[in-house]
Design a protein around this motif. Structure first.
Motif, PDB file in Angstrom:
ATOM      1  N   PHE A   1       0.858  -1.170   0.000  1.00  0.00           N
ATOM      2  CA  PHE A   1       0.000   0.000   0.000  1.00  0.00           C
ATOM      3  C   PHE A   1       0.904   1.233   0.000  1.00  0.00           C
ATOM      4  CE2 PHE A   1      -3.345   2.418   2.741  1.00  0.00           C
ATOM      5  CZ  PHE A   1      -3.659   3.216   1.664  1.00  0.00           C
ATOM      6  N   ILE A   2       0.844   2.020  -1.069  1.00  0.00           N
ATOM      7  CA  ILE A   2       1.704   3.189  -1.253  1.00  0.00           C
ATOM      8  C   ILE A   2       0.831   4.435  -1.337  1.00  0.00           C
ATOM      9  CG2 ILE A   2       3.436   4.289  -2.724  1.00  0.00           C
ATOM     10  CD1 ILE A   2       4.053   1.481  -3.835  1.00  0.00           C
ATOM     11  N   SER A   3       1.206   5.476  -0.604  1.00  0.00           N
ATOM     12  CA  SER A   3       0.474   6.743  -0.686  1.00  0.00           C
ATOM     13  C   SER A   3       1.411   7.856  -1.140  1.00  0.00           C
ATOM     14  CB  SER A   3      -0.152   7.110   0.666  1.00  0.00           C
ATOM     15  OG  SER A   3       0.852   7.363   1.637  1.00  0.00           O
ATOM     16  N   PHE A   4       0.804   8.881  -1.738  1.00  0.00           N
ATOM     17  CA  PHE A   4       1.523  10.098  -2.126  1.00  0.00           C
ATOM     18  C   PHE A   4       0.916  11.272  -1.371  1.00  0.00           C
ATOM     19  CE2 PHE A   4       2.980   7.425  -5.470  1.00  0.00           C
ATOM     20  CZ  PHE A   4       4.154   7.985  -5.943  1.00  0.00           C
ATOM     21  N   GLU A   5       1.776  12.081  -0.767  1.00  0.00           N
ATOM     22  CA  GLU A   5       1.334  13.233  -0.004  1.00  0.00           C
ATOM     23  C   GLU A   5       2.078  14.484  -0.440  1.00  0.00           C
ATOM     24  OE1 GLU A   5      -1.162  13.251   1.936  1.00  0.00           O
ATOM     25  OE2 GLU A   5      -1.439  11.210   2.711  1.00  0.00           O
ATOM     26  N   GLY A   6       1.538  15.628  -0.055  1.00  0.00           N
ATOM     27  CA  GLY A   6       2.161  16.905  -0.384  1.00  0.00           C
ATOM     28  C   GLY A   6       1.125  18.002  -0.399  1.00  0.00           C
ATOM     29  N   ILE A   7       1.599  19.231  -0.462  1.00  0.00           N
ATOM     30  CA  ILE A   7       0.678  20.358  -0.504  1.00  0.00           C
ATOM     31  C   ILE A   7      -0.008  20.408  -1.861  1.00  0.00           C
ATOM     32  CG2 ILE A   7       2.024  21.674   1.168  1.00  0.00           C
ATOM     33  CD1 ILE A   7       3.106  23.344  -1.178  1.00  0.00           C
ATOM     34  N   ASP A   8      -0.992  21.263  -1.983  1.00  0.00           N
ATOM     35  CA  ASP A   8      -1.711  21.419  -3.245  1.00  0.00           C
ATOM     36  C   ASP A   8      -0.742  21.901  -4.331  1.00  0.00           C
ATOM     37  OD1 ASP A   8      -4.469  20.904  -2.281  1.00  0.00           O
ATOM     38  OD2 ASP A   8      -4.052  22.670  -1.054  1.00  0.00           O
TER      39      ASP A   8
ATOM     40  N   GLY B   1       3.617  25.732  -5.546  1.00  0.00           N
ATOM     41  CA  GLY B   1       2.519  24.777  -5.509  1.00  0.00           C
ATOM     42  C   GLY B   1       1.163  25.449  -5.606  1.00  0.00           C
ATOM     43  N   LEU B   2       0.978  26.554  -4.876  1.00  0.00           N
ATOM     44  CA  LEU B   2      -0.305  27.243  -4.919  1.00  0.00           C
ATOM     45  C   LEU B   2      -0.577  27.815  -6.297  1.00  0.00           C
ATOM     46  CD1 LEU B   2      -2.803  28.155  -3.368  1.00  0.00           C
ATOM     47  CD2 LEU B   2      -1.549  30.217  -2.688  1.00  0.00           C
ATOM     48  N   ALA B   3       0.455  28.372  -6.937  1.00  0.00           N
ATOM     49  CA  ALA B   3       0.283  28.912  -8.286  1.00  0.00           C
ATOM     50  C   ALA B   3      -0.122  27.809  -9.260  1.00  0.00           C
ATOM     51  CB  ALA B   3       1.574  29.581  -8.750  1.00  0.00           C
ATOM     52  N   ARG B   4       0.499  26.644  -9.128  1.00  0.00           N
ATOM     53  CA  ARG B   4       0.121  25.512  -9.974  1.00  0.00           C
ATOM     54  C   ARG B   4      -1.330  25.110  -9.732  1.00  0.00           C
ATOM     55  NH1 ARG B   4       4.783  20.890  -9.309  1.00  0.00           N
ATOM     56  NH2 ARG B   4       6.511  21.891 -10.409  1.00  0.00           N
ATOM     57  N   ALA B   5      -1.688  24.998  -8.447  1.00  0.00           N
ATOM     58  CA  ALA B   5      -3.033  24.535  -8.100  1.00  0.00           C
ATOM     59  C   ALA B   5      -4.098  25.509  -8.593  1.00  0.00           C
ATOM     60  CB  ALA B   5      -3.138  24.340  -6.586  1.00  0.00           C
ATOM     61  N   LYS B   6      -3.865  26.801  -8.395  1.00  0.00           N
ATOM     62  CA  LYS B   6      -4.840  27.796  -8.841  1.00  0.00           C
ATOM     63  C   LYS B   6      -4.904  27.858 -10.360  1.00  0.00           C
ATOM     64  CE  LYS B   6      -6.831  30.235  -6.458  1.00  0.00           C
ATOM     65  NZ  LYS B   6      -8.178  30.083  -5.819  1.00  0.00           N
ATOM     66  N   GLY B   7      -3.797  27.532 -11.009  1.00  0.00           N
ATOM     67  CA  GLY B   7      -3.764  27.562 -12.469  1.00  0.00           C
ATOM     68  C   GLY B   7      -4.597  26.482 -13.113  1.00  0.00           C
TER      69      GLY B   7
ATOM     70  N   GLY C   1     -10.044  24.571 -11.633  1.00  0.00           N
ATOM     71  CA  GLY C   1     -11.077  23.556 -11.501  1.00  0.00           C
ATOM     72  C   GLY C   1     -12.155  23.985 -10.517  1.00  0.00           C
ATOM     73  N   HIS C   2     -12.997  23.021 -10.143  1.00  0.00           N
ATOM     74  CA  HIS C   2     -14.094  23.314  -9.225  1.00  0.00           C
ATOM     75  C   HIS C   2     -13.781  22.883  -7.793  1.00  0.00           C
ATOM     76  CE1 HIS C   2     -16.647  24.409 -12.578  1.00  0.00           C
ATOM     77  NE2 HIS C   2     -16.364  23.264 -13.170  1.00  0.00           N
ATOM     78  N   GLU C   3     -12.617  22.227  -7.582  1.00  0.00           N
ATOM     79  CA  GLU C   3     -12.288  21.707  -6.261  1.00  0.00           C
ATOM     80  C   GLU C   3     -11.150  22.524  -5.654  1.00  0.00           C
ATOM     81  OE1 GLU C   3     -13.527  17.062  -7.025  1.00  0.00           O
ATOM     82  OE2 GLU C   3     -11.400  17.603  -7.020  1.00  0.00           O
ATOM     83  N   GLU C   4     -11.420  23.796  -5.416  1.00  0.00           N
ATOM     84  CA  GLU C   4     -10.371  24.700  -4.947  1.00  0.00           C
ATOM     85  C   GLU C   4     -10.660  25.260  -3.560  1.00  0.00           C
ATOM     86  OE1 GLU C   4      -9.652  27.735  -7.806  1.00  0.00           O
ATOM     87  OE2 GLU C   4      -8.806  26.364  -9.283  1.00  0.00           O
ATOM     88  N   ARG C   5     -11.480  24.573  -2.790  1.00  0.00           N
ATOM     89  CA  ARG C   5     -11.854  25.111  -1.485  1.00  0.00           C
ATOM     90  C   ARG C   5     -10.635  25.311  -0.592  1.00  0.00           C
ATOM     91  NH1 ARG C   5     -13.783  22.258   3.171  1.00  0.00           N
ATOM     92  NH2 ARG C   5     -14.535  23.775   4.695  1.00  0.00           N
ATOM     93  N   PHE C   6      -9.717  24.351  -0.547  1.00  0.00           N
ATOM     94  CA  PHE C   6      -8.553  24.481   0.318  1.00  0.00           C
ATOM     95  C   PHE C   6      -7.531  25.449  -0.259  1.00  0.00           C
ATOM     96  CE2 PHE C   6     -10.438  20.625   1.982  1.00  0.00           C
ATOM     97  CZ  PHE C   6     -10.314  20.823   3.350  1.00  0.00           C
ATOM     98  N   GLU C   7      -7.402  25.515  -1.579  1.00  0.00           N
ATOM     99  CA  GLU C   7      -6.509  26.500  -2.181  1.00  0.00           C
ATOM    100  C   GLU C   7      -6.947  27.916  -1.832  1.00  0.00           C
ATOM    101  OE1 GLU C   7      -7.600  23.784  -3.591  1.00  0.00           O
ATOM    102  OE2 GLU C   7      -6.346  23.071  -5.235  1.00  0.00           O
ATOM    103  N   ASP C   8      -8.266  28.095  -1.661  1.00  0.00           N
ATOM    104  CA  ASP C   8      -8.792  29.429  -1.367  1.00  0.00           C
ATOM    105  C   ASP C   8      -8.428  29.931   0.028  1.00  0.00           C
ATOM    106  OD1 ASP C   8      -9.894  29.639  -3.865  1.00  0.00           O
ATOM    107  OD2 ASP C   8     -11.904  29.014  -3.276  1.00  0.00           O
TER     108      ASP C   8
END
Length: 209
Positions: free
Chosen positions: A2-9, A138-144, A147-154
């Motif tokens: 079982f492998i997971s990937f983690e990190g900021i947005d 990371g935030l610039a990438r995420a906001k770029g 999409g519609h799933e940006e609640r945490f980026e906000d």
């Protein structure tokens, strides 16, 4: 395994999870690629609730219950059956994200996160890749992605900085499980490092009866 990937947005962990799945399949392994929140029908419905809408839509405690409910359904319907069948499960986020986003960032409820995890989930990944990247990048990438799933980026850059520091601390707390990868490079360079860490594991799995 079982492998997971983690990190900021915006860290690129979703891309790396996909690339690792492709690489291990080429090695002849049976791989299930999934994500959290989500991964099962019920969990995907909860995903829409927690990742969309205004930042203050849910309290930290309500979020914790929603994420745990989604994870429990995901475990029951996807992860546990796949592991029981001898498959490799690669998950884009797992409980470590809840430890950070709900347990650390939105309120001082980390101990509650761990207690609920022990009660309702009771499983950690065998290997966790932390894709580490500068929070502003990371935030610039995420906001770029727009999409519609940006609640945490906000929640903004301050949250991303806090989350990055928290993930690094978590990697020190669980050094046997975590592998930290520099995510500020090309996807191909990052993927090469990820694959190097998993090649021995893949070889062992191929030898298993």
């Amino acid at each position: 395994m079982f492998i997971s990937f983690e990190g900021i947005d915006g860290s690129g962990k979703s891309t790396q999870a996909r690339l690792l799945a492709e690489a291990l399949r080429k090695e002849g392994l049976d791989v299930v690629l999934t994500r959290e929140p989500g991964g099962s029908t019920g969990a995907e419905e909860i995903r829409a609730l927690v990742l969309q809408g205004e930042p203050d839509r849910w309290s930290p405690h309500t979020e914790l219950l929603l994420f745990t409910a989604a994870r429990r359904d995901h475990m029951e319907r996807v992860i546990t059956p796949a592991l029981t069948a001898g498959k490799v499960v690669i998950c884009d986020r797992f409980a470590d994200s809840t430890r950070m986003y709900q347990g650390l960032s939105r309120g001082d409820i980390r101990a509650l996160v761990d207690r609920l995890h022990d009660m309702m989930i009771g499983r950690e990944p065998d290997l966790t890749f932390l894709i580490d990247i500068d929070p502003a990048v990371g935030l610039a990438r995420a906001k770029g992605r727009q999409g519609h799933e940006e609640r945490f980026e906000d929640f903004g850059l301050d949250l991303q900085k806090k989350m990055r520091a928290g993930f690094v601390d978590l990697s020190h707390l669980f050094p046997d499980r975590f592998r930290t990868i520099n995510g500020g490079r090309s996807p191909e360079e990052v993927a090469a490092d990820v694959l190097r860490y998993t090649q021995d594991m893949a070889a062992d799995l191929k030898k298993a009866p």
